[in-house]
Design an enzyme around this catalytic site. Structure first.
Site, PDB file in Angstrom:
ATOM      1  N   HIS A  96     -14.072  67.483  34.222  1.00 48.32           N
ATOM      2  CA  HIS A  96     -14.860  67.608  32.992  1.00 48.32           C
ATOM      3  C   HIS A  96     -16.165  68.388  33.204  1.00 48.32           C
ATOM      4  CE1 HIS A  96     -11.983  64.708  31.782  1.00 48.32           C
ATOM      5  NE2 HIS A  96     -12.625  63.621  32.166  1.00 48.32           N
TER       6      HIS A  96
ATOM      7  N   ASP B  38      -7.617  68.539  30.003  1.00 46.56           N
ATOM      8  CA  ASP B  38      -8.946  68.042  30.324  1.00 46.56           C
ATOM      9  C   ASP B  38      -9.493  67.655  28.959  1.00 46.56           C
ATOM     10  OD1 ASP B  38     -11.762  67.867  30.579  1.00 46.56           O
ATOM     11  OD2 ASP B  38     -11.556  68.793  32.537  1.00 46.56           O
ATOM     12  N   HIS B  39      -9.471  66.359  28.650  1.00 48.81           N
ATOM     13  CA  HIS B  39      -9.702  65.996  27.249  1.00 48.81           C
ATOM     14  C   HIS B  39     -11.105  66.396  26.765  1.00 48.81           C
ATOM     15  CE1 HIS B  39     -11.643  62.360  28.852  1.00 48.81           C
ATOM     16  NE2 HIS B  39     -12.179  62.193  27.656  1.00 48.81           N
TER      17      HIS B  39
HETATM   18  C1  BG6 Z   1     -11.837  60.032  31.890  1.00 47.67           C
HETATM   19  C2  BG6 Z   1     -12.228  59.241  33.104  1.00 47.67           C
HETATM   20  O1  BG6 Z   1     -11.283  61.265  32.255  1.00 47.67           O
HETATM   21  O2  BG6 Z   1     -12.985  60.248  31.085  1.00 47.67           O
HETATM   22  C3  BG6 Z   1     -12.896  57.950  32.720  1.00 47.67           C
HETATM   23  O3  BG6 Z   1     -11.073  58.974  33.874  1.00 47.67           O
HETATM   24  C4  BG6 Z   1     -14.051  58.204  31.796  1.00 47.67           C
HETATM   25  O4  BG6 Z   1     -13.347  57.240  33.868  1.00 47.67           O
HETATM   26  C5  BG6 Z   1     -13.590  59.059  30.625  1.00 47.67           C
HETATM   27  O5  BG6 Z   1     -14.551  56.961  31.340  1.00 47.67           O
HETATM   28  C6  BG6 Z   1     -14.764  59.452  29.741  1.00 47.67           C
HETATM   29  O6  BG6 Z   1     -14.250  60.064  28.604  1.00 47.67           O
HETATM   30  P1  BG6 Z   1     -14.973  59.907  27.220  1.00 47.67           P
HETATM   31  O7  BG6 Z   1     -14.181  60.784  26.303  1.00 47.67           O
HETATM   32  O8  BG6 Z   1     -14.918  58.455  26.870  1.00 47.67           O
HETATM   33  O9  BG6 Z   1     -16.370  60.374  27.439  1.00 47.67           O
END
Ligand code: BG6
Length: 507
Positions: free
Chosen positions: A254, A191-192
């Site tokens: 997230h 979950d980045h």
């Molecule tokens: C991803 C989603 O997990 O997270 C995307 O699939 C989203 O739709 C993105 O835009 C948002 O990540 P960040 O790091 O750009 O806020």
């Protein structure tokens, strides 16, 4: 990164990272730039190799050149010849079709040769940077060719990107397939958001500061808002997004992960399972949505066309691969309660959406206001104390408090103390993937989701998603203009409680 270099020496880091989807977008935009920055920060092991797998017929030099261009474009640190030379020699390219089970023997031989050459000791990270429909096939391929087998030494780890299933049933099915081959503690579900610096800072802010932790409950906190607002639309990902929508794309993973870190009890120690267990309890304590609560407390939206930063942008239904009558939500706002002693009665408001008027990811903790006995007697407004944890775009912590206006006799105004992490003195903050890859290499799964957390999040998300399908005829899409902050109903959700969204309060 807060861990000292010296500490790494104790981990058995020597390994090969095998990337399935080596020519894909994720590898080029995120993984390779992250690996470059790990080289830059001298955080990669001495005996290490990267094997990118792709279907395209290309030579190693061509592949390395493409990686160079991506790093040039996406890395937070500019390319430095010395560090690039080091990374370049770590990269290998293997052309195989990973849907063909007979190809895995080639991979096996290829990896064994690198083991000998680079002394990587048989340790492997298998990174699945591919579409989810290939997860099972690849894991089976690894299993049948004995590539996945691990009895502790050498170790084998599996890294898997989201989406992890599309509901509870499919997530369980996928998980059962994975655990037939890999042990739970060898599976790293990315979950980045958990790799973002500010998300890691939540626990530090809470558990290292008596001033916050002693007030961190329903007696002192009026409400907590978590929002992940995006200006971008779905771009070229319309096909994927149609089967996902904002609930599956952002909330189930997230947002629930952030919520659990914000609301959890202090863990008994900082070990992976102690933290994950406390997070799980929060997800399990989320009040069940009854049909009435769903109707009152959940708002869905889909963007129509509008203007963002002076440019006219299309409606969701006009995006590539999106049907013109799509009922997919690009926005969700909801109010939920966590039914435990710490939080009963304190609402959590959540919001996420695409094509909004601002890009900001924030957690805003609003403290209860004091009685207006001494000050603010004749005024309607008393600005509350707010703790704002800004995840992006600017990374920082802000605290709003009231103070006297020195230029007048009695005026009071709200001011903010701030710590901004993107300041020149602190340098640029590492990207999420740097931290996550590094943690996989050293075998620390704290910033990855354990299966029971994923399972509990699906139980929560599925109720809302089922409601969406049941009642979708009621939603009059598009119901917000691109460039605004979402549908009117999302504002009413808070106004009804005498509250408002704290948009970009961190400045
Ligand atoms: C991803 C989603 O997990 O997270 C995307 O699939 C989203 O739709 C993105 O835009 C948002 O990540 P960040 O790091 O750009 O806020």
């Amino acid at each position: 990164m807060y861990i000292e270099n010296e500490a790494f020496k104790h981990y058995r880091l020597s390994s090969i990272m095998v990337i399935f989807g080596g020519t894909g977008d994720l590898t080029h935009r995120k993984l390779m730039p992250a690996l470059y920055n790990l080289v830059y920060d001298q955080l990669l092991p001495e005996h290490f190799a990267i094997v990118s797998i792709g279907r395209k017929d290309m030579g190693l030099e061509q592949y390395r050149n493409e990686v160079f261009s991506s790093i040039n474009k996406y890395s937070r640190n500019k390319i430095d010849e010395t560090y690039w030379a080091r990374l370049k020699e770590l990269i290998y390219y293997l052309q195989i079709d990973f849907t063909d089970q007979s190809e895995y023997s080639k991979l096996k031989v290829f990896l064994e040769n690198i083991d000998i050459k680079v002394q990587t000791q048989g340790n492997r990270v298998f990174y699945l940077a591919v579409a989810p429909e290939f997860f099972e096939t690849i894991v089976q391929g690894l299993h049948k060719s004995d590539l996945a087998e691990s009895k502790g030494t050498p170790w084998k780890r599996l890294v898997i990107e989201k989406p992890f299933g599309k509901d509870l049933v499919t997530a369980r099915k996928l998980n059962n397939k994975l655990i037939e081959v890999f042990k739970e503690n060898s599976i790293y579900r990315i979950d980045h958001y958990l790799g973002k610096e500010m998300i890691q800072n939540i626990m530090v802010l809470r558990f290292c500061n008596s001033v916050f932790e002693s007030l961190w409950n329903n007696k002192f906190i009026d409400n907590i808002q978590i929002f992940l607002n995006e200006k971008d639309g779905v771009g070229t990902r319309g096909g994927y997004y149609e089967s996902s929508g904002a609930m599956r794309d952002m909330v189930q993973n997230h947002i629930i992960q952030i919520l659990s870190l914000v609301a959890m009890e202090p863990p008994v120690n900082l070990k992976t399972d102690a933290i994950r267990t406390e997070k799980l309890k929060v997800i399990q304590a989320i009040e069940e949505f009854t049909p009435e609560l769903l109707r009152d407390n959940v708002v869905f939206g889909q963007y129509g066309k509008g203007v963002i930063d002076g440019t006219t942008v299309k409606a969701y239904r006009e995006e590539e691969k999106v049907p013109e009558n799509s009922r997919t939500e690009t926005f969700v706002a909801l109010k939920l309660h966590i039914n435990n002693f710490r939080w009963a009665g304190t609402p959590f408001y959540i919001r996420t959406g695409k094509r909004l008027g601002a890009k900001s990811a924030e957690i805003v903790v609003q403290f209860k206001s004091l009685p207006k006995i001494l000050y603010f007697k004749d005024q309607n407004v008393q600005e509350p104390n707010l703790l704002i944890i800004r995840i992006q775009p600017n990374v920082g912590v802000f605290f709003q408090f009231n103070t006297k206006d020195f230029s007048t006799y009695h005026d009071i105004f709200a001011t903010k103390m701030e710590t901004s992490y993107n300041s020149p003195t602190l340098g640029n903050t590492p990207e999420a993937y740097e931290r996550l890859i590094f943690d996989v290499l050293r075998g620390d799964a704290t910033l990855f989701s354990r299966w029971d957390e994923v399972e509990a999040s699906w139980i929560f998300a599925d109720r809302i998603i089922e409601f969406k399908y049941r009642e979708q005829k009621r939603f009059n899409y598009p119901n917000y203009e691109a460039g605004t902050m979402g549908p009117v109903k999302a504002f009413e959700l808070l106004a009804r409680d005498g509250r408002e969204w704290w948009n970009n309060i961190g400045g």
